[in-house]
Design an enzyme around this catalytic site. Structure first.
Site, PDB file in Angstrom:
ATOM      1  N   LYS A  63       0.779  -0.944  -0.201  1.00 24.85           N
ATOM      2  CA  LYS A  63       0.113  -0.070   0.054  1.00 24.85           C
ATOM      3  C   LYS A  63       1.082   1.313   0.035  1.00 24.85           C
ATOM      4  CE  LYS A  63      -0.446  -0.124   4.844  1.00 24.85           C
ATOM      5  NZ  LYS A  63      -1.087  -0.921   5.650  1.00 24.85           N
ATOM      6  N   TYR A  67      12.046  31.147   5.330  1.00 30.79           N
ATOM      7  CA  TYR A  67      10.513  31.878   5.585  1.00 30.79           C
ATOM      8  C   TYR A  67      10.549  32.420   6.922  1.00 30.79           C
ATOM      9  CZ  TYR A  67       8.783  31.105   0.824  1.00 30.79           C
ATOM     10  OH  TYR A  67       8.178  31.406  -0.714  1.00 30.79           O
TER      11      TYR A  67
END
Ligand SMILES: *Cc1c(COP(=O)(O)O)cnc(C)c1O
Length: 362
Positions: A33, A258
């Site tokens: 998965k 940032y």
């Protein structure tokens, strides 16, 4: 540029090591998965089939459809099928798990619309994880449904909440004892003779007495087992590498990134790397919680991880623009890095975004 390098030799070694650990009659469901835990599900599934897994499993129907379209033909389980995908399941000969009355009834309707009989299914009981599955007291209802030629119940299973916890573990013992009762009921009552399973990777290591008919192994195939001793028997199959995009000379007091996320306390060099949170390298690793290896030396992440890039303090580490950087792999384990940032290897591995090209190690 950033690359995820996959080593199929290591996958084979992990597979053999896990296989040797199993009881002789136990079969293996290879769990692929989430793009085979962030690697490349088609390629890994194909390799696992060649190595000899008896079945494969994914979480959602779309993942299974993609594997069928890729040419995977062995039994393919879907752990968490949603009712909207039942037609696709039947069209692609995928084996769904029944986990609730609603899903069971809807699947039966889909089977009769498609005029199918003896369709392979699996039944999941909730023995205490409280995530998905029939309550043990619903076993009577479940077994009534099975007296019907629509189905071929291939297996009955449950999932444990903490297989890596040291033994003895009361929660696990309770779950096992509930599951034993369910096994008895299913073995005795119905005309169907299902097989049984209970364990994931760490369960295989911790509870060898409960390998039963099948085990469901994901993480171990990719090289991790949630415990330092068990990890020693496996090797990570994926290595995430990149190259320095640019280097800045930063003077003491300057900020990087940032929101001025980091301020240099002395003159230093900062390298910019072309991978960010959009590639699955989450902001959790910012502010020094994560690091990379350059020329074998640790360089910590400074400030905030951006969407497409992050910056590391390289001080005097010998390197240039274009030098190779190891993000995960030789010298940096996904489980250690994840733990340092307050998460687990599963999350870090499966996050690897699809902007990152996958290449085979040669
Ligand atoms: C993902 C999953 C597994 C595999 O677990 P690992 O710890 O990766 O081995 C097994 N069973 C179920 C039901 C799962 O969802």
């Amino acid at each position: 540029m950033t690359l995820l390098e996959i080593d199929l030799k290591k996958l084979e070694q992990n597979y053999s090591s896990l296989r040797r650990r199993l009881n002789h009659h136990s079969k293996m469901i290879g769990v692929v998965k989430a793009n085979a835990y962030g690697s490349l599900s088609g390629l890994i599934a194909k390799q696992l089939v060649d190595l000899g897994v008896e079945a494969l499993a994914v979480a959602y129907t779309q993942e299974a459809v993609e594997l069928r379209e890729y040419g995977i033909e062995i039994p393919l389980m879907v752990f968490y099928p949603q009712v909207e995908g039942f037609r696709d399941i039947i069209l692609h000969n995928i084996e769904p798990v029944w986990y609730s009355k609603r899903s069971g009834k809807k699947f039966k309707e889909a089977l009769s619309e498609e005029k199918k009989s003896a369709y392979p299914i699996h039944i999941k009981y909730n023995t205490g994880l409280n995530r998905i599955g029939f309550h043990p007291r619903e076993a009577g209802w479940v077994m009534e449904q099975l007296d019907d030629s629509s189905f071929n119940v291939k297996s009955v299973y449950s999932h444990l909440a903490q297989t890596e916890a040291p033994k003895p573990n009361e929660k696990t013992e309770n779950q096992i004892s509930l599951f034993k009762q369910i096994m008895n009921k299913h073995s005795q009552a119905s005309n169907q003779k299902p097989e049984f399973h209970l364990l994931n990777t760490s369960g295989v290591f911790n509870y060898p007495e409960y390998h039963l008919d099948w085990v469901r192994i994901g993480l171990g195939l990719y090289g991790f087992a949630n415990h330092p001793e068990w990890n020693k028997t496996l090797q990570p199959i994926a290595q995430l590498k990149t190259k320095i995009t640019q280097i800045h000379h930063i003077t003491s007091g300057e900020t990087v990134g940032y929101n001025c996320g980091w301020k240099a306390s002395k003159n230093t060099r900062v390298a910019v790397l072309p991978i960010g949170h959009a590639d699955g390298f989450s902001r959790q690793y910012g502010h020094g919680k994560g690091w990379v290896l350059i020329n074998g030396q640790k360089a910590h992440i400074v400030g905030n991880v951006c969407m497409d890039m992050f910056m590391v303090d390289i001080g005097d580490i010998p390197c240039n623009e274009g030098s190779e950087v190891v993000i995960l792999g030789a010298g940096i384990r996904a489980d250690e890095l994840a733990e340092n940032a307050g998460t687990i290897s599963y999350e870090l591995l499966t996050a690897s975004g699809n902007r990152i090209p996958r290449v085979l190690k040669t």
